[in-house]
Scaffold this active site. Structure first.
Site, PDB file in Angstrom:
ATOM      1  N   HIS A   1      91.192  81.192 -17.342  1.00 27.69           N
ATOM      2  CA  HIS A   1      91.226  79.733 -17.409  1.00 27.69           C
ATOM      3  C   HIS A   1      91.741  79.101 -16.126  1.00 27.69           C
ATOM      4  CE1 HIS A   1      95.477  80.475 -18.717  1.00 27.69           C
ATOM      5  NE2 HIS A   1      95.688  79.366 -18.020  1.00 27.69           N
TER       6      HIS A   1
ATOM      7  N   ASP B   1      90.358  85.882 -21.617  1.00 28.53           N
ATOM      8  CA  ASP B   1      91.077  85.064 -20.645  1.00 28.53           C
ATOM      9  C   ASP B   1      91.448  85.928 -19.453  1.00 28.53           C
ATOM     10  OD1 ASP B   1      92.249  82.983 -19.366  1.00 28.53           O
ATOM     11  OD2 ASP B   1      93.949  82.769 -20.737  1.00 28.53           O
TER      12      ASP B   1
ATOM     13  N   GLY C   1     101.935  76.782 -14.525  1.00 29.65           N
ATOM     14  CA  GLY C   1     101.882  77.471 -13.245  1.00 29.65           C
ATOM     15  C   GLY C   1     102.099  78.963 -13.353  1.00 29.65           C
TER      16      GLY C   1
ATOM     17  N   SER D   1     100.536  80.818 -15.480  1.00 32.21           N
ATOM     18  CA  SER D   1      99.277  81.427 -15.925  1.00 32.21           C
ATOM     19  C   SER D   1      98.757  82.449 -14.926  1.00 32.21           C
ATOM     20  CB  SER D   1      98.210  80.352 -16.116  1.00 32.21           C
ATOM     21  OG  SER D   1      98.291  79.777 -17.381  1.00 32.21           O
TER      22      SER D   1
ATOM     23  N   SER E   1      98.336  84.383 -20.391  1.00 33.51           N
ATOM     24  CA  SER E   1      97.259  83.534 -20.891  1.00 33.51           C
ATOM     25  C   SER E   1      97.796  82.155 -21.266  1.00 33.51           C
ATOM     26  CB  SER E   1      96.582  84.191 -22.093  1.00 33.51           C
ATOM     27  OG  SER E   1      95.626  83.323 -22.677  1.00 33.51           O
TER      28      SER E   1
END
Length: 504
Positions: free
Chosen positions: A221, A249, A328, A330, A345
């Site tokens: 993502h 993801d 941030g 992720s 995720s």
């Protein structure tokens, strides 16, 4: 058995990315040097200089002696010293000399005299003049330095005309300068788990793990295929080579030549955590994660194969933890001990009030894109030695899909060279050690198969010497305690000598 849990998460996965309006201010320091060496000096010299261990030791001994002689002659010759360099073919130090008397002095010290026209001091003066002209060098001038062996100053440039203009601007004798035309140098940066990167110039995420194929894995993502990235220092980094979200993801960012994959995760305490492999941890195990916003956070694994509903966007097969995360983080790295686990995720809550965070398991990402982790093991190769001091062997060196493995006298051939790339697989001939048909039953054949990321191709060599397939929780076994030529099978671990293996 794994159960699928459908969880509705109020915080979107995309909420763990943040806008990059403050990307410059948020940049983190340059990654620190590797705290440990992957290979010994002798191994590296064999790889890079073509030296055997004996040749490497002899050369290093000669070089150590050359250092002492160089220091003595520099002092004795003073202003007449014309440079010194080690000559491998001679196995000793070469020293530039300006006259016959100095040549005799150099010989007496055990070095090889080489007549040259210029002293080191003269060459240093020429180089210093070019240093003073650095402001007019321009981007076409790559470097300049004293080449003591050639007794000249070298100017490296994009083209000869640019170099000649620079030499003229420095007001030096062109006869003392050699021009070299070549490729421009470039700064090099490290890829490290947990470090910040920027997508499309406006979104911040965190690096997952470096991969040997060039680049790193991260969350899908964070960016779509083709999206450009900048590194933690806002320098051009790479492009998303693949991305999958929702459903999965995960993503792979292929980096440019300025970035070097490293087997590290940023611990945000001034150091790095080494990555040795990707053996999957069990539910209840402790786990830590690294991300550019909240740094290093830890928790425990709560559930696997979780289906998460990100406000209508479903992602399957995630792992749930009690560690916190925020925007941030992720894409950042999850690790247990020195084993990579996954990339961030999404989640709920934050690091002030607490919450749950989900990660995409890393082995699935590696399998999806055919990648291998960059690890401290470096994909090293060795034999697997067991019962009767015989080796796991590929019969007749026939590296074919479905080839059953056997026990055989150790012979040093490629049929017994097993590579451990750090992703939990054991490989030979470009294929993976495999439990036939993914079976968990006693007696299942141990074979070679095309690498697929299947759990049947995961093996752990324990400290007790058991070579275990975690999916079956059973051991690689020599059938019936047989001798050379006996096929290998999967069998319940019982501590028998026919199930004990060591690398060698």
């Amino acid at each position: 058995m794994r159960f699928t849990v459908l969880t509705s998460v109020a915080v979107l996965a995309a909420a763990l990315v943040v806008p990059s309006a403050t990307a410059q201010a948020a940049a983190v320091p340059d990654p620190s040097p590797d705290p440990s060496k992957v290979a010994t000096a002798e191994q590296a010299m064999k790889r890079d200089l073509g030296l055997t261990p004996t040749q490497a030791r002899v050369r290093q001994a000669h070089e150590a002696g050359a250092t002492v002689v160089e220091r003595q002659l520099r002092s004795r010759l003073a202003g007449r010293f014309a440079g010194a360099w080690f000559t491998p073919g001679e196995g000793r130090l070469s020293v530039g000399v300006l006259n016959n008397g100095d040549a005799d002095l150099v010989r007496a010290a055990g070095a090889l005299p080489v007549p040259v026209p210029r002293s080191e001091k003269q060459l240093a003066t020429t180089k210093a003049a070019l240093d003073r002209a650095a402001d007019v060098a321009g981007k076409d001038i790559h470097s300049w330095y004293v080449d003591v062996a050639a007794n000249t100053v070298v100017v490296s440039a994009a083209d000869r005309a640019a170099a000649e203009r620079f030499v003229k601007a420095g007001a030096v004798d062109a006869a003392e300068v050699r021009i070299s035309v070549g490729e421009a140098p470039k700064p090099l940066y490290d890829i490290r788990g947990g470090d910040q990167y920027v997508i499309n110039g406006n979104t911040l995420c965190s690096v997952g793990f470096a991969v040997n194929n060039g680049g790193f894995v991260t969350a899908g993502h964070c960016g779509g295929t083709g999206s450009p990235t900048l590194g933690y220092n806002n320098v051009s980094q790479g492009t998303f080579a693949g991305s999958s979200f929702p459903g999965n993801d995960y993503a792979w960012v292929r980096t440019n030549g300025n970035w070097t994959p490293r087997p590290w995760v940023n611990n945000y305490g001034g150091g790095n955590v080494a990555v040795a492999g990707s053996q999957e941890a069990v539910v209840g195990a402790s786990i830590c994660r690294s991300g550019r916003t909240t740094g290093w956070r830890c928790g425990v694994i709560q559930a696997k194969n979780v289906t998460v509903n990100y406000s209508g966007s479903l992602v399957y097969g995630l792992t749930q933890t009690s560690a916190c995360a925020e925007g941030g983080d992720s894409g950042g790295a999850w690790i247990t001990g020195d084993q990579a686990q996954g990339v961030t995720s999404g989640g709920s809550g934050n690091c002030s009030t607490g919450g749950n965070t989900f990660y995409q398991p890393v082995n699935e990402i590696l399998g999806a894109y055919g990648l291998s982790l960059t690890t401290t093991g470096g994909g090293n190769t060795s034999r697997l030695i067991g019962w009767q001091d015989r080796c796991i062997d590929v019969p007749n060196s026939n590296g074919a899909d479905g080839q059953r493995l056997q026990l055989w006298d150790c012979n040093g051939t490629a049929a017994q060279n097993w590579t451990f790339p750090g992703d939990g697989t054991v490989r030979a001939f470009g294929l993976c050690m495999d439990v036939a048909w993914g079976s968990t039953a006693n007696g299942a054949a141990i074979q070679l198969a095309n690498c697929s990321g299947n759990p049947a191709q995961q093996f752990v060599l324990s400290g007790a010497g058991d070579l275990v397939n975690p999916q079956a929780n059973k051991c690689v076994d020599v059938t019936g305690f047989g001798g050379g030529g006996t096929p290998l099978q999967l069998w319940e671990c019982n501590g028998g000598a026919n199930q004990k293996w060591r690398r060698g």
